[in-house]
Design a protein around this motif. Sequence first.
Motif, mmCIF file in Angstrom:
data_model
loop_
_atom_site.group_PDB
_atom_site.id
_atom_site.type_symbol
_atom_site.label_atom_id
_atom_site.label_comp_id
_atom_site.label_asym_id
_atom_site.label_seq_id
_atom_site.Cartn_x
_atom_site.Cartn_y
_atom_site.Cartn_z
ATOM 1 N N TYR A 155 0.848 -1.191 0.000
ATOM 2 C CA TYR A 155 0.000 0.000 0.000
ATOM 3 C C TYR A 155 0.886 1.243 0.000
ATOM 4 C CZ TYR A 155 -3.916 -3.030 1.282
ATOM 5 O OH TYR A 155 -4.884 -4.001 1.299
ATOM 6 N N VAL A 156 0.670 2.145 -0.937
ATOM 7 C CA VAL A 156 1.459 3.372 -1.042
ATOM 8 C C VAL A 156 0.616 4.531 -0.529
ATOM 9 C CG1 VAL A 156 2.663 4.958 -2.580
ATOM 10 C CG2 VAL A 156 2.783 2.483 -2.986
ATOM 11 N N LEU A 157 1.043 5.148 0.572
ATOM 12 C CA LEU A 157 0.399 6.318 1.153
ATOM 13 C C LEU A 157 1.360 7.499 1.043
ATOM 14 C CD1 LEU A 157 -1.182 3.871 2.309
ATOM 15 C CD2 LEU A 157 -1.553 5.215 4.375
ATOM 16 N N ILE A 158 0.851 8.691 0.769
ATOM 17 C CA ILE A 158 1.724 9.837 0.488
ATOM 18 C C ILE A 158 1.274 11.053 1.288
ATOM 19 C CG2 ILE A 158 2.657 11.341 -1.302
ATOM 20 C CD1 ILE A 158 1.972 9.177 -3.346
ATOM 21 N N VAL A 159 2.255 11.745 1.869
ATOM 22 C CA VAL A 159 2.062 13.061 2.480
ATOM 23 C C VAL A 159 3.033 14.012 1.791
ATOM 24 C CG1 VAL A 159 2.199 14.430 4.591
ATOM 25 C CG2 VAL A 159 1.382 12.062 4.695
ATOM 26 N N TYR A 160 2.517 15.100 1.214
ATOM 27 C CA TYR A 160 3.389 16.009 0.480
ATOM 28 C C TYR A 160 2.969 17.453 0.745
ATOM 29 C CZ TYR A 160 -0.406 16.426 -2.974
ATOM 30 O OH TYR A 160 -1.602 16.673 -3.601
ATOM 31 N N THR A 161 3.882 18.366 0.495
ATOM 32 C CA THR A 161 3.607 19.777 0.717
ATOM 33 C C THR A 161 2.732 20.313 -0.417
ATOM 34 O OG1 THR A 161 5.553 20.541 -0.496
ATOM 35 C CG2 THR A 161 5.858 19.998 1.829
ATOM 36 N N ILE A 162 2.168 21.486 -0.210
ATOM 37 C CA ILE A 162 1.219 22.054 -1.169
ATOM 38 C C ILE A 162 1.879 22.423 -2.480
ATOM 39 C CG2 ILE A 162 -0.335 22.894 0.628
ATOM 40 C CD1 ILE A 162 0.965 25.631 0.369
ATOM 41 N N HIS A 163 3.223 22.362 -2.541
ATOM 42 C CA HIS A 163 3.923 22.706 -3.780
ATOM 43 C C HIS A 163 4.156 21.489 -4.665
ATOM 44 C CE1 HIS A 163 4.641 26.536 -1.808
ATOM 45 N NE2 HIS A 163 5.252 25.905 -0.809
ATOM 46 N N GLY A 164 3.704 20.291 -4.261
ATOM 47 C CA GLY A 164 4.016 19.066 -4.979
ATOM 48 C C GLY A 164 3.259 18.908 -6.285
ATOM 49 N N ASN A 165 3.739 17.944 -7.078
ATOM 50 C CA ASN A 165 3.122 17.631 -8.364
ATOM 51 C C ASN A 165 1.907 16.733 -8.113
ATOM 52 O OD1 ASN A 165 2.452 16.611 -10.910
ATOM 53 N ND2 ASN A 165 4.562 16.755 -11.621
ATOM 54 N N HIS A 166 0.717 17.375 -8.038
ATOM 55 C CA HIS A 166 -0.488 16.665 -7.620
ATOM 56 C C HIS A 166 -0.845 15.517 -8.571
ATOM 57 C CE1 HIS A 166 -1.265 19.901 -4.714
ATOM 58 N NE2 HIS A 166 -0.871 20.720 -5.678
ATOM 59 N N ARG A 167 -0.736 15.732 -9.871
ATOM 60 C CA ARG A 167 -1.181 14.732 -10.840
ATOM 61 C C ARG A 167 -0.364 13.453 -10.736
ATOM 62 N NH1 ARG A 167 -2.508 18.029 -16.485
ATOM 63 N NH2 ARG A 167 -4.206 19.320 -15.622
ATOM 64 N N THR A 174 -2.074 4.553 -3.556
ATOM 65 C CA THR A 174 -3.047 3.467 -3.591
ATOM 66 C C THR A 174 -4.430 4.005 -3.239
ATOM 67 O OG1 THR A 174 -1.375 1.850 -2.916
ATOM 68 C CG2 THR A 174 -3.674 1.244 -2.582
ATOM 69 N N PRO A 175 -5.456 3.747 -4.051
ATOM 70 C CA PRO A 175 -6.815 4.186 -3.701
ATOM 71 C C PRO A 175 -7.258 3.543 -2.390
ATOM 72 C CG PRO A 175 -6.670 3.517 -6.005
ATOM 73 C CD PRO A 175 -5.396 3.081 -5.354
ATOM 74 N N PRO A 176 -8.193 4.204 -1.644
ATOM 75 C CA PRO A 176 -8.861 5.476 -1.965
ATOM 76 C C PRO A 176 -7.992 6.682 -1.635
ATOM 77 C CG PRO A 176 -9.683 4.598 0.106
ATOM 78 C CD PRO A 176 -8.740 3.566 -0.431
ATOM 79 N N LEU A 181 -3.793 9.898 0.413
ATOM 80 C CA LEU A 181 -3.023 10.973 -0.212
ATOM 81 C C LEU A 181 -3.367 12.279 0.486
ATOM 82 C CD1 LEU A 181 -1.099 11.900 -2.521
ATOM 83 C CD2 LEU A 181 -3.156 12.237 -3.920
ATOM 84 N N TYR A 182 -2.330 12.961 1.049
ATOM 85 C CA TYR A 182 -2.551 14.167 1.830
ATOM 86 C C TYR A 182 -1.619 15.279 1.362
ATOM 87 C CZ TYR A 182 -4.928 10.962 4.995
ATOM 88 O OH TYR A 182 -5.767 10.008 5.526
ATOM 89 N N LYS A 202 -6.432 0.570 9.358
ATOM 90 C CA LYS A 202 -7.359 -0.218 8.551
ATOM 91 C C LYS A 202 -6.610 -1.229 7.690
ATOM 92 C CE LYS A 202 -11.238 2.997 8.187
ATOM 93 N NZ LYS A 202 -12.075 3.813 7.262
ATOM 94 N N ILE A 203 -5.379 -0.874 7.275
ATOM 95 C CA ILE A 203 -4.584 -1.777 6.439
ATOM 96 C C ILE A 203 -3.937 -2.889 7.260
ATOM 97 C CG2 ILE A 203 -2.563 -1.926 4.921
ATOM 98 C CD1 ILE A 203 -3.158 0.981 4.092
ATOM 99 N N ILE A 204 -3.409 -2.542 8.422
ATOM 100 C CA ILE A 204 -2.603 -3.511 9.171
ATOM 101 C C ILE A 204 -3.334 -4.097 10.374
ATOM 102 C CG2 ILE A 204 -0.463 -2.388 8.470
ATOM 103 C CD1 ILE A 204 -0.255 -1.180 11.241
ATOM 104 N N ARG A 205 -4.629 -3.767 10.535
ATOM 105 C CA ARG A 205 -5.367 -4.380 11.638
ATOM 106 C C ARG A 205 -5.356 -5.899 11.460
ATOM 107 N NH1 ARG A 205 -9.193 -3.314 15.407
ATOM 108 N NH2 ARG A 205 -9.513 -1.149 14.808
ATOM 109 N N ALA A 206 -4.937 -6.604 12.505
ATOM 110 C CA ALA A 206 -4.764 -8.068 12.427
ATOM 111 C C ALA A 206 -5.984 -8.766 13.008
ATOM 112 C CB ALA A 206 -3.494 -8.490 13.161
ATOM 113 N N GLU A 207 -7.100 -8.639 12.322
ATOM 114 C CA GLU A 207 -8.307 -9.358 12.739
ATOM 115 C C GLU A 207 -8.372 -10.678 11.975
ATOM 116 O OE1 GLU A 207 -11.810 -7.086 12.323
ATOM 117 O OE2 GLU A 207 -11.372 -5.729 13.984
#
Length: 486
Positions: A155-167, A174-176, A181-182, A202-207
């Motif tokens: 799973y790829v999650l991203i946090v980036y500054t407001i100057h980043g390449n949004h597209r 990874t959706p959603p 994506l923040y 939600k991804i790593i909960r070990a149920e």
Amino acid sequence: MLCSVTAGKDKCFEASSCILVELNCCEGDILLLLDSSGSVTTSEFSSFLTFTASLLHPFTLGRGHVRVALLLVGTTPHLEFSLDVHSNQESLLRALQSVNQQQGDTNTKAAIEVAQRLLSDTDGDVPKVLLWLTDGVQTGDVEEAMSELKARGVYVLIVYTIHGNHRVLQRVATPPLESHLYSVDMESIDIITDDLREAIIKIIRAERLSVGRLTSHSAVLQWRPVLADDSGHYELSYKAVDDQRSEKTTVLPSSSSQAELTQLQPDTTYTASLRPESNQQLHSTLSVQFTTLPDVLSPAEVTLSDPGPRQVRVSWGPLQPDRVQRYTLEYGAIPSGRVHTVDVSNQKSSVFLRNLEPGTRYLITVSALHRDGKEAAMSVRACTQEEARPALTDLRLTLTDRLEGNEVQASWQTNTEGLKGYWVSWERKGSQNSQSERSLSTAYLPPSPPSVRLAYLAPNSQVCVSPVYSSGRGDGICCTAKTNGG
């Protein structure tokens, strides 16, 4: 001072008096991909590290829980620490506080290739998360490399500054996207902490319900607790797949994390389900299917340990006191030694055999008489060790011919038990016409007396004496004879 932490319904922590209480609910690998290049300001880099420490604070760390690694992006990727380094929050916090910015170019593609190798070497059964923290200004050609990661289940999650390449970042995450994506203003990055942590949980909960130990007649089921103390109970049901009428149900307290199922049938497939019941929250029902092992009649294995010249320990298993009346152990020297018999209680799984012959092969058979009249037996071959051969002690050489000076009396001491004799060797001097020639002489002597007179010794001759036993030659001693001319 009062403070609070928002605890969403899917979170594995809760707030109380400003302390985050860890619950054992999550298992997975988190690889932090932190932009450490020159395009990131020192303030941004420091804020990313502080944010990461706060984000990961509630998790229990270590193998079997949450493992964290940190990979820095720069001209060359730098692995700050790997997944198995930190097993507690104090250690992780100290490591994050000591990270130095690399500067240089933003070679993200090279870092992702390192990430691929790191996450490929981890346990394939646990969820894997790549959290990319970046200014997003110079992402480079990363889409193909990120696609390969996601194809492997990362799973790829991203946090980036407001100057980043949004597209570009939208195509990589990874959706959603609304939870993975923040885009943030670094001065207020902390406002996304709870939401991002909830997305990771939600991804790593070990149920899941798993089988920890399995035999022919029992199974231990294990799960991670999802109920708070005194907030409900578990209903555990199990049955044989081919016999729907065999279903059994038991109620377990909210603090339970495992249960042992007994009196199962061997070589039979069962299904089990665990339903957490709570009036505070709706939980999913967990299920697992397993097949018991084929029936095993003891002894199914016999092992040997603690060997010696006259002893050996014989062990067997499995121990089945509810099914076995008694064990009988028979042993004898191969090929035609006398057979000895020992009866053993059904509560014992080993016997120490003594008074054996050194250096001898034995055939050992363990038999079990079962309560249903069946008998089972297993044999092994054992070889006792050779008996110790005591070494020679205190060899002394005394000059006996003062005139010629080439004759000595050799005397010694040793353990006489089992002694057969001695080997003695020395160097003789050559003839008068060939004084440089030396010859080695040997002699086998009876065990008594422990001395011998040696004549015509070469100058500085080595005199060696070794004890001889029925099992072989023991360690000897050599001394130099200080004869005339030496």
